[in-house]
Write a protein that holds these residues in place. Structure first.
Motif, short mmCIF file in Angstrom:
data_model
loop_
_atom_site.label_atom_id
_atom_site.label_comp_id
_atom_site.label_asym_id
_atom_site.label_seq_id
_atom_site.Cartn_x
_atom_site.Cartn_y
_atom_site.Cartn_z
N GLN A 1 -10.56 -0.46 -0.13
CA GLN A 1 -10.75 0.10 -1.46
C GLN A 1 -10.17 1.51 -1.59
N CYS A 2 -9.82 2.15 -0.48
CA CYS A 2 -9.41 3.54 -0.55
C CYS A 2 -7.89 3.68 -0.65
N GLU A 3 -7.16 2.59 -0.76
CA GLU A 3 -5.70 2.66 -0.74
C GLU A 3 -5.11 2.22 -2.07
N GLU A 4 -4.22 3.01 -2.60
CA GLU A 4 -3.51 2.65 -3.81
C GLU A 4 -2.41 1.62 -3.49
N VAL A 5 -2.07 0.80 -4.47
CA VAL A 5 -1.06 -0.24 -4.30
C VAL A 5 0.08 0.02 -5.28
N LEU A 6 1.29 0.15 -4.75
CA LEU A 6 2.49 0.25 -5.57
C LEU A 6 2.99 -1.15 -5.87
N TYR A 7 3.50 -1.37 -7.07
CA TYR A 7 3.99 -2.69 -7.42
C TYR A 7 5.20 -2.61 -8.34
N MET A 8 6.02 -3.65 -8.29
CA MET A 8 7.12 -3.84 -9.23
C MET A 8 7.15 -5.32 -9.58
N ARG A 9 6.98 -5.62 -10.85
CA ARG A 9 6.86 -7.00 -11.33
C ARG A 9 7.97 -7.26 -12.34
N ALA A 10 8.68 -8.39 -12.19
CA ALA A 10 9.82 -8.66 -13.05
C ALA A 10 10.13 -10.15 -13.04
N ASN A 11 11.00 -10.54 -13.96
CA ASN A 11 11.54 -11.89 -13.96
C ASN A 11 12.66 -11.99 -12.93
N GLN B 1 0.83 -1.19 0.00
CA GLN B 1 0.00 0.00 0.00
C GLN B 1 0.87 1.25 0.00
N ARG B 2 0.39 2.28 -0.66
CA ARG B 2 1.19 3.49 -0.84
C ARG B 2 1.47 4.19 0.48
N ARG B 3 0.53 4.11 1.42
CA ARG B 3 0.72 4.78 2.71
C ARG B 3 0.58 3.77 3.84
N GLY B 4 1.66 3.60 4.59
CA GLY B 4 1.61 2.85 5.83
C GLY B 4 1.53 1.34 5.73
N GLY B 5 1.67 0.75 4.56
CA GLY B 5 1.57 -0.69 4.44
C GLY B 5 2.92 -1.37 4.41
N HIS B 6 2.91 -2.68 4.68
CA HIS B 6 4.12 -3.47 4.58
C HIS B 6 4.33 -3.91 3.13
N VAL B 7 5.58 -4.31 2.85
CA VAL B 7 5.93 -4.82 1.54
C VAL B 7 5.63 -6.32 1.49
N TRP B 8 5.10 -6.77 0.36
CA TRP B 8 4.84 -8.18 0.12
C TRP B 8 5.69 -8.64 -1.05
N PHE B 9 6.14 -9.91 -0.99
CA PHE B 9 6.90 -10.51 -2.09
C PHE B 9 6.19 -11.78 -2.51
N CYS B 10 5.82 -11.83 -3.79
CA CYS B 10 5.04 -12.94 -4.33
C CYS B 10 5.83 -13.62 -5.44
N VAL B 11 5.90 -14.95 -5.42
CA VAL B 11 6.62 -15.73 -6.42
C VAL B 11 5.61 -16.59 -7.19
N GLN B 12 5.67 -16.49 -8.52
CA GLN B 12 4.81 -17.30 -9.39
C GLN B 12 5.67 -18.00 -10.44
N ILE C 1 -1.55 0.60 -8.82
CA ILE C 1 -2.91 0.12 -9.03
C ILE C 1 -3.84 1.08 -8.32
N PRO C 2 -4.71 1.77 -9.04
CA PRO C 2 -5.58 2.76 -8.40
C PRO C 2 -6.49 2.15 -7.34
N SER C 3 -6.90 2.96 -6.41
CA SER C 3 -7.80 2.48 -5.36
C SER C 3 -9.12 2.04 -5.96
N GLY C 4 -9.63 0.91 -5.45
CA GLY C 4 -10.89 0.37 -5.94
C GLY C 4 -10.79 -0.46 -7.19
N SER C 5 -9.55 -0.63 -7.75
CA SER C 5 -9.40 -1.40 -8.98
C SER C 5 -9.39 -2.90 -8.73
N VAL C 6 -9.03 -3.33 -7.50
CA VAL C 6 -8.98 -4.74 -7.17
C VAL C 6 -10.29 -5.14 -6.55
N SER C 7 -11.06 -5.96 -7.24
CA SER C 7 -12.35 -6.40 -6.72
C SER C 7 -12.16 -7.33 -5.55
#
Length: 246
Positions: free
Chosen positions: A202-212, A88-99, A191-197
């Motif tokens: 819903q009021c928090e934006e999500v910053l992301y970085m996706r890569a190989n 989350q853009r404000r006050g959230g922890h970082v998550w790391f996801c592997v696919q 990812i804009p707020s409210g874009s993830v169903s």
């Protein structure tokens, strides 16, 4: 939004590539992908050296039947995975996801890191981020379980102990977010707020970085993930290490 601008300024250029004209057919040999660091420890980086025979011995020397031949150390294996760092853009922890498959919304590994999103962005401004997750408990049965089954890790960022990392199960909002990015392999943004169903916030934006990422399995007690920069792109060295000490 200064934090969003900082993200685009220091992360988005890492994934910007320019189209090139068609190249001639490649040679028979294929050069390895360009990446930066591959391991936190020297014992995982050293290439395997073959033992040379003395010049006065045959190519296939005989060995007494009662002698003991030492077994060779296990070889490290390398695979390509998709890694997503988000928070989350404000006050959230970082998550790391592997696919292993971007179309599969059930990640093979999902970790919540006790690093605020803003702190990680500041660390990435230097171009070098090494996150080490260490588990050490000699009396625990977790010393014998698979590495991905360990529930909690001690977290170090660029050599400083700053908290913990916890293994999480993918909730439905997390799967919905991965579904929105399943057509993307490399990219960074917001990812804009409210874009993830299905999201509870819903009021928090999500910053992301996706890569190989290159996943290097050094053995039953060590595994690491290393961001692969696109060709001709500026270098952002980002690595995550899982280390179990016995």
């Amino acid at each position: 939004m200064p934090k969003t601008d900082a993200l685009r300024r220091f992360l988005l250029p890492c994934f910007t590539t320019t189209p090139t004209s068609p190249a001639p057919p490649p040679p028979l040999t294929i050069a390895p992908k360009k990446r930066l660091s591959t391991s936190l420890r020297d014992d995982l980086d050293d290439p395997k050296q073959e033992k040379k025979l003395p010049e006065d011995q045959d190519s296939y020397p005989t060995t007494p039947s009662n002698s003991i031949i030492p077994s060779a150390p296990p070889r490290s294996s390398k695979t390509m995975v998709i890694g997503t760092i988000y928070g989350q853009r404000r006050g959230g922890h970082v998550w790391f996801c592997v696919q292993h498959d971007r179309l599969n919304t059930k990640p093979s590994l999902l970790l919540e890191l006790s690093i605020p999103t803003t702190t990680l962005i500041q660390e990435m401004q230097s171009g070098l981020v090494r996150i080490a997750l260490e588990f050490k408990d000699t009396s625990s049965e977790l010393n014998l379980c698979p590495l991905h089954s360990i529930p909690i890790w001690t977290l170090f960022c660029n050599g400083r102990k700053i908290g913990f990392a916890i293994k999480r199960r993918a909730t439905q909002p997390t799967r919905n977010m991965l579904k929105t990015m399943q057509n993307m392999t490399v990219g960074a943004g917001v990812i804009p707020s409210g874009s993830v169903s299905g999201s509870t916030d819903q009021c928090e934006e999500v910053l992301y970085m996706r890569a190989n990422y290159e996943c290097v399995i050094g053995g039953a007690d060590s595994e690491s993930f290393h961001l692969i920069n696109p060709e001709e792109g500026p270098g952002q060295e980002f690595s995550i290490f899982l280390l179990r000490s016995k």
